[in-house]
Design a protein around this motif. Sequence first.
Motif, PDB file in Angstrom:
ATOM      1  N   ARG A  16     -34.166 -13.102 -18.078  1.00 35.55           N
ATOM      2  CA  ARG A  16     -34.238 -13.540 -19.474  1.00 35.55           C
ATOM      3  C   ARG A  16     -34.170 -15.065 -19.536  1.00 35.55           C
ATOM      4  O   ARG A  16     -33.594 -15.716 -18.669  1.00 35.55           O
ATOM      5  N   THR A  17     -34.733 -15.617 -20.597  1.00 40.88           N
ATOM      6  CA  THR A  17     -34.754 -17.056 -20.785  1.00 40.88           C
ATOM      7  C   THR A  17     -33.512 -17.510 -21.542  1.00 40.88           C
ATOM      8  O   THR A  17     -33.213 -16.990 -22.624  1.00 40.88           O
ATOM      9  N   LYS A  19     -31.575 -19.813 -23.910  1.00 47.88           N
ATOM     10  CA  LYS A  19     -31.889 -20.714 -25.023  1.00 47.88           C
ATOM     11  C   LYS A  19     -30.870 -21.842 -25.090  1.00 47.88           C
ATOM     12  O   LYS A  19     -31.213 -23.000 -25.286  1.00 47.88           O
ATOM     13  N   PHE A  33     -29.543 -16.249 -25.335  1.00 49.61           N
ATOM     14  CA  PHE A  33     -30.847 -16.032 -24.723  1.00 49.61           C
ATOM     15  C   PHE A  33     -31.933 -16.016 -25.792  1.00 49.61           C
ATOM     16  O   PHE A  33     -31.663 -15.765 -26.966  1.00 49.61           O
TER      17      PHE A  33
END
Length: 76
Positions: A16-17, A19, A33
């Motif tokens: 997952r990215t 944030k 995220f």
Amino acid sequence: MDPDRGRAVLATLQGRTVKSAATDESGGLLVSFADGTHVHVGSDEEYESWALAGPGGMKVVCMPGGELAVWSGDES
């Protein structure tokens, strides 16, 4: 939290990215995220509760009691 359960939760976050990541006044870590998932890791009175590593050798560790130890890494 049971260590096996903690590892299982972390495994669901793989890929997952991130944030944003921030600490609170007690040394806890909040990671948000891109998909809206949030994870909070509190500090511990007796143990290092979390660590983050970044580019160039940057590192942040939550020490026992919530104090943060920070290494800035390369200055280049």
